[in-house]
Scaffold this motif. Structure first.
Motif, mmCIF file in Angstrom:
data_model
loop_
_atom_site.group_PDB
_atom_site.id
_atom_site.type_symbol
_atom_site.label_atom_id
_atom_site.label_comp_id
_atom_site.label_asym_id
_atom_site.label_seq_id
_atom_site.Cartn_x
_atom_site.Cartn_y
_atom_site.Cartn_z
ATOM 1 N N LYS A 198 0.836 -1.198 0.000
ATOM 2 C CA LYS A 198 0.000 0.000 0.000
ATOM 3 C C LYS A 198 0.874 1.253 0.000
ATOM 4 C CE LYS A 198 -3.876 2.015 2.540
ATOM 5 N NZ LYS A 198 -4.749 1.889 3.706
ATOM 6 N N ARG A 199 1.955 1.224 0.762
ATOM 7 C CA ARG A 199 2.904 2.344 0.799
ATOM 8 C C ARG A 199 3.519 2.565 -0.577
ATOM 9 N NH1 ARG A 199 5.088 7.077 2.675
ATOM 10 N NH2 ARG A 199 7.356 7.007 2.651
ATOM 11 N N ILE A 200 3.936 1.507 -1.229
ATOM 12 C CA ILE A 200 4.542 1.620 -2.562
ATOM 13 C C ILE A 200 3.540 2.222 -3.535
ATOM 14 C CG2 ILE A 200 5.451 0.314 -4.522
ATOM 15 C CD1 ILE A 200 6.593 -1.686 -2.428
ATOM 16 N N LYS A 244 10.549 4.929 -10.826
ATOM 17 C CA LYS A 244 11.376 3.799 -11.271
ATOM 18 C C LYS A 244 11.903 3.022 -10.061
ATOM 19 C CE LYS A 244 15.500 2.775 -13.972
ATOM 20 N NZ LYS A 244 16.642 3.337 -14.694
ATOM 21 N N GLU A 245 12.389 3.744 -9.048
ATOM 22 C CA GLU A 245 12.883 3.082 -7.840
ATOM 23 C C GLU A 245 11.758 2.330 -7.125
ATOM 24 O OE1 GLU A 245 15.130 5.349 -5.009
ATOM 25 O OE2 GLU A 245 16.442 6.175 -6.551
ATOM 26 N N LEU A 246 10.592 2.956 -7.040
ATOM 27 C CA LEU A 246 9.456 2.323 -6.361
ATOM 28 C C LEU A 246 9.011 1.053 -7.080
ATOM 29 C CD1 LEU A 246 7.600 5.596 -5.475
ATOM 30 C CD2 LEU A 246 8.339 3.884 -3.798
ATOM 31 N N PHE A 267 4.291 10.451 -6.823
ATOM 32 C CA PHE A 267 5.408 10.879 -7.657
ATOM 33 C C PHE A 267 5.164 10.691 -9.151
ATOM 34 C CE2 PHE A 267 7.534 10.440 -3.581
ATOM 35 C CZ PHE A 267 8.387 11.535 -3.580
ATOM 36 N N ASP A 268 4.013 10.159 -9.511
ATOM 37 C CA ASP A 268 3.743 9.777 -10.893
ATOM 38 C C ASP A 268 3.905 10.910 -11.904
ATOM 39 O OD1 ASP A 268 3.087 7.888 -12.862
ATOM 40 O OD2 ASP A 268 0.989 8.527 -12.835
#
Length: 165
Positions: free
Chosen positions: A114-116, A132-134, A123-124
């Motif tokens: 849920k956090r991700i 990308k990191e997520l 940040f989208d």
């Protein structure tokens, strides 16, 4: 078919069955051992992360931060180690939770997922590197330990944890 060749076929069949059973038991032993973990203190895990990674770039978080950012109460778990970036526009995080019961692993993983998702949504539109990191985040568990890592190379953190436990 004569009796000698028939006995050979039966003997080879038995040998093949035994070999397959050995392979099956070896496979099960490997799978089972990957699900277990040694009982290691969070201090030892943290010491190894400090020694073998660049976790010092992140800031160690307090239990209330775990509630704020991940939605989990640290009091519900045996031990928690949570590091988060000092920078507001960074998504780097490392979380290791030792649950009291294996049944809690799913709850922790769900909260992390849920956090991700919420971070990706946030940040989208303006943070392609963060997204990308997520999307490259690692969420895994072994035994009573749950690991969540977001970084340019989250594998390093996971590798250190798995080597300790």
């Amino acid at each position: 078919m004569n009796s000698k060749s028939r006995r050979d076929v039966i003997r080879y069949g038995r040998i093949l069955k035994c070999a397959l059973l050995v392979v099956l038991f070896a496979f099960l032993a490997i799978v089972y051992s990957r699900e277990n973990a040694k009982d290691v203190s969070m201090d030892k895990i943290e010491a190894q992360l400090i020694k073998k990674t660049n976790i010092e770039k992140l800031q160690k978080q307090k239990p209330r931060d775990l509630v704020q950012f991940i939605g989990l109460d640290a009091n519900n778990y045996e031990a928690v180690l949570y590091y988060k970036s000092k920078e507001a526009l960074s998504v780097d995080e490392v979380l290791v939770i030792k649950v009291k019961n294996k049944s809690d692993v799913k709850t922790v993983k769900d909260a992390v997922e849920k956090r991700i998702t919420s971070q990706i949504e946030a940040f989208d539109n303006y943070g392609p590197e963060q997204v990308k990191e997520l999307k490259n985040a690692i969420v895994t568990s072994r035994g009573k330990y749950v690991f969540y890592g977001v970084a340019k190379d989250p594998d390093k953190y996971e590798e250190v944890l798995l080597s300790v436990i």
